[in-house]
Write a protein that holds these residues in place. Structure first.
Motif, PDB file in Angstrom:
ATOM      1  N   ILE A 194      -3.070 -26.685 -19.886  1.00 13.79           N
ATOM      2  CA  ILE A 194      -3.871 -25.239 -20.119  1.00 13.79           C
ATOM      3  C   ILE A 194      -3.463 -24.182 -19.751  1.00 13.79           C
ATOM      4  O   ILE A 194      -4.315 -23.275 -19.517  1.00 13.79           O
ATOM      5  N   GLY A 195      -2.162 -24.208 -19.713  1.00 12.63           N
ATOM      6  CA  GLY A 195      -1.292 -22.877 -19.139  1.00 12.63           C
ATOM      7  C   GLY A 195      -1.211 -21.900 -20.130  1.00 12.63           C
ATOM      8  O   GLY A 195      -1.014 -20.795 -19.642  1.00 12.63           O
ATOM      9  N   ASP A 196      -1.426 -22.046 -21.295  1.00 16.90           N
ATOM     10  CA  ASP A 196      -1.411 -21.287 -22.372  1.00 16.90           C
ATOM     11  C   ASP A 196      -2.497 -19.989 -22.035  1.00 16.90           C
ATOM     12  O   ASP A 196      -2.086 -18.857 -22.209  1.00 16.90           O
ATOM     13  N   GLY A 197      -3.785 -20.469 -21.423  1.00 16.32           N
ATOM     14  CA  GLY A 197      -4.496 -19.547 -21.277  1.00 16.32           C
ATOM     15  C   GLY A 197      -4.317 -18.464 -20.026  1.00 16.32           C
ATOM     16  O   GLY A 197      -5.172 -17.473 -19.853  1.00 16.32           O
ATOM     17  N   LEU A 198      -3.326 -18.719 -19.124  1.00 14.84           N
ATOM     18  CA  LEU A 198      -2.852 -17.892 -18.117  1.00 14.84           C
ATOM     19  C   LEU A 198      -1.795 -17.074 -18.213  1.00 14.84           C
ATOM     20  O   LEU A 198      -1.505 -16.386 -17.348  1.00 14.84           O
ATOM     21  N   ALA A 199      -1.564 -16.713 -19.457  1.00 14.63           N
ATOM     22  CA  ALA A 199      -0.445 -15.899 -19.831  1.00 14.63           C
ATOM     23  C   ALA A 199      -0.956 -14.342 -20.036  1.00 14.63           C
ATOM     24  O   ALA A 199      -0.782 -13.726 -20.898  1.00 14.63           O
ATOM     25  N   GLU A 200      -1.628 -14.014 -18.761  1.00 13.07           N
ATOM     26  CA  GLU A 200      -2.280 -12.769 -18.330  1.00 13.07           C
ATOM     27  C   GLU A 200      -1.604 -12.198 -16.999  1.00 13.07           C
ATOM     28  O   GLU A 200      -1.456 -13.081 -16.242  1.00 13.07           O
ATOM     29  N   PRO A 201      -1.483 -10.796 -17.047  1.00 14.04           N
ATOM     30  CA  PRO A 201      -0.958 -10.339 -15.877  1.00 14.04           C
ATOM     31  C   PRO A 201      -1.646 -10.721 -14.692  1.00 14.04           C
ATOM     32  O   PRO A 201      -1.193 -10.895 -13.854  1.00 14.04           O
ATOM     33  N   GLU A 202      -3.081 -10.828 -14.594  1.00 14.75           N
ATOM     34  CA  GLU A 202      -3.991 -11.157 -13.528  1.00 14.75           C
ATOM     35  C   GLU A 202      -3.578 -12.646 -12.856  1.00 14.75           C
ATOM     36  O   GLU A 202      -4.055 -13.000 -11.696  1.00 14.75           O
ATOM     37  N   TRP A 203      -3.015 -13.360 -13.809  1.00 11.68           N
ATOM     38  CA  TRP A 203      -2.877 -14.805 -13.046  1.00 11.68           C
ATOM     39  C   TRP A 203      -1.128 -15.000 -12.623  1.00 11.68           C
ATOM     40  O   TRP A 203      -0.734 -16.057 -12.175  1.00 11.68           O
ATOM     41  N   ALA A 204      -0.475 -13.857 -12.672  1.00 15.06           N
ATOM     42  CA  ALA A 204       0.997 -13.913 -12.392  1.00 15.06           C
ATOM     43  C   ALA A 204       1.244 -14.409 -10.957  1.00 15.06           C
ATOM     44  O   ALA A 204       2.141 -15.387 -10.740  1.00 15.06           O
ATOM     45  N   THR A 205       0.475 -14.030  -9.715  1.00 13.51           N
ATOM     46  CA  THR A 205       0.713 -14.484  -8.486  1.00 13.51           C
ATOM     47  C   THR A 205       0.247 -15.832  -8.511  1.00 13.51           C
ATOM     48  O   THR A 205       1.032 -16.692  -7.868  1.00 13.51           O
ATOM     49  N   ALA A 206      -0.878 -16.335  -8.853  1.00 14.28           N
ATOM     50  CA  ALA A 206      -1.505 -17.758  -8.702  1.00 14.28           C
ATOM     51  C   ALA A 206      -0.353 -18.534  -9.389  1.00 14.28           C
ATOM     52  O   ALA A 206       0.071 -19.587  -8.752  1.00 14.28           O
ATOM     53  N   MET A 207       0.215 -18.365 -10.700  1.00  9.95           N
ATOM     54  CA  MET A 207       1.247 -19.073 -11.147  1.00  9.95           C
ATOM     55  C   MET A 207       2.574 -19.469 -10.520  1.00  9.95           C
ATOM     56  O   MET A 207       2.976 -20.228 -10.267  1.00  9.95           O
TER      57      MET A 207
END
Length: 469
Positions: free
Chosen positions: A420-433
């Motif tokens: 489900i990582g495709d939905g995390l390709a946003e700047p706000e998720w950079a640190t968590a990833m």
């Protein structure tokens, strides 16, 4: 005469106690001045295969809770604690593959400018975000890698040198580690502890700027490192809040380093690039040169200050101003409507007026970043700067940064991941990833067994004192 008054004859018990007092005092001063004491975080960084971003060992006060090296099909968790949101990412590592199996987020109401101000509310937010991630993945997790930021985070440069002990003058990995350890023996403020020790390069005799000296021959090995420190109180409060939510903290990673791990490429790091993480309460910056961290800085300004400016200038509530900012981020062309205070009639606002307010704050923010990174005295990174973080929702921020920093600036996002990582390709998720990727890369086992020269000396002196008394 003074010594005779202080210490009686050599055969008396008082004489022995006097010697014990003086030697003990000297030992404690040495341990404190080199910041190698029980409150000091021990981190040893190594470049890992497939990643130019170093991955930290466990801080000293978390060492007993550390997990072993990451194996296949291992569940990993990253908890990004920001000033506006808490984000959790669960990943499953299988060899070099990382699948995102669960995510969760919750408003962060207990953090201001990266520092815990309400432990109960922060623990509740972490618990809520973690619950969402567990529900999505159907898995249980009890430990995590956690981000850390805030105005309390400082940095300094240090150098150290050792004699090569390898056979026939061949530099071993042990020699390399001793050189890094020598560089970390630097005095830091009593209220701070070491978070990261990041090797930059090495010198072997008269050969300079060597990336990896292992296997080379020489007599003297010196190292240059970038040391990141954090306030002891802020670190302990953060760890305590996460643990109250049911997680054991195995690693603490400075937020922009985690974001860089998720967003930057090998070419970016080799050429030299700066990353600016636009958060809600802080803006974190890190500069790389030839793959190594050379500068870091934290500015206590973020998206929350932009929202506050809108609320004051447009005479509306903070929540309405935040909604207005998000609407403007989605479409900068449509007319906007702002609700008034005290039942005032809603008014239409020109998008140009909204951006004028936001632009003024972004200009101040990037000016402080340039000042903190000393860009007036030093050249900008050759590959320019990249922006990431939740503040990048206002895409026009990159234009302001380019004008203020006088170099190329672009917005970057984490690389999409299976699951489900495709939905995390946003700047706000950079640190968590980046936190999950850092956990996947694993920690160096050699540093867990490391005993520094000062630790060993202190141990021998304690044993001598016990026998002496």
């Amino acid at each position: 005469m003074i010594w005779r008054c202080v210490c009686p004859g050599p055969t008396t018990t008082a004489y022995k106690l006097c010697w014990a007092f003086w030697i003990g005092s000297i030992t404690m001063c040495l341990m404190r001045s080199t910041s190698i004491c029980d409150t000091t975080a021990r981190l040893s960084w190594e470049r890992r295969e497939g990643s130019r971003i170093p991955v930290p060992d466990v801080p000293h006060h978390l060492k007993n809770r550390s997990s072993p090296m990451v194996e296949s099909n291992t569940l990993l968790a990253g908890v990004d604690i920001g000033s506006t949101m808490v984000r959790v990412v669960l990943g499953e590592a299988g060899g070099s593959q990382l699948d995102v199996i669960g995510v969760g987020s919750a408003p962060s109401l207990g953090v201001r400018h990266g520092v815990v101000v309400d432990a109960d509310r922060l623990s509740s937010a972490v618990r809520q975000a973690l619950g969402q991630a567990k529900m999505a993945s159907g898995e249980q997790v009890d430990r995590a890698t956690v981000s850390i930021s805030g105005e309390h985070v400082n940095a300094l440069q240090s150098q150290g040198a050792v004699a090569v002990e390898g056979r026939e003058g061949t530099i071993s990995s042990g020699d390399r580690q001793r050189a890094v350890d020598a560089a970390r023996t630097v005095a830091i403020p009593f209220e701070h502890e070491i978070l990261h020790v990041l090797p930059q390069d090495f010198d072997v005799d008269d050969q300079h700027r060597i990336q990896n000296p292992v296997g080379m021959s020489g007599v003297r090995l010196s190292s240059r490192v970038h040391i990141v420190t954090g306030g002891v109180t802020a670190v302990r409060n953060l760890v305590a809040c996460v643990e109250r939510a049911g997680l054991q903290v195995t690693d603490l990673v400075f937020s922009p380093l985690a974001a860089a791990r998720a967003c930057l490429t090998e070419d970016d790091l080799d050429m030299g690039v700066g990353l600016i993480d636009l958060g809600g309460g802080t803006t974190d910056a890190v500069c790389f040169q030839e793959g190594a961290v050379v500068r870091t800085h934290v500015v206590p300004i973020g998206g929350q200050q932009v929202t506050g400016d809108l609320a004051v200038c447009l005479r509306t509530s903070w929540n309405h101003a935040e909604t207005l900012k998000r609407q403007f981020a989605l479409s900068a062309e449509d007319a906007l409507q702002v609700a008034g205070l005290a039942d005032r009639t809603p008014e239409r606002v020109d998008p140009a007026d909204v951006w004028e307010i936001c632009e003024a704050r972004f200009e101040e923010l990037f000016s402080l970043v340039a000042q903190g990174l000393d860009l007036q005295e030093r050249t900008s990174p050759r590959a320019g700067f990249v922006l990431t973080g939740g503040g990048c929702q206002l895409r026009q921020a990159a234009d302001v940064a380019e004008r203020v920093l006088q170099t190329s600036v672009r917005i970057v996002t984490p690389e999409p991941r299976p699951g489900i990582g495709d939905g995390l390709a946003e700047p706000e998720w950079a640190t968590a990833m980046g936190l999950v990727l850092s956990a996947r890369d694993g920690r160096t086992t050699s540093s867990n067994e490391l005993v520094t020269r000062f630790d060993a000396t202190a141990g021998r002196m304690r044993s001598w004192l016990e026998g002496f008394l």
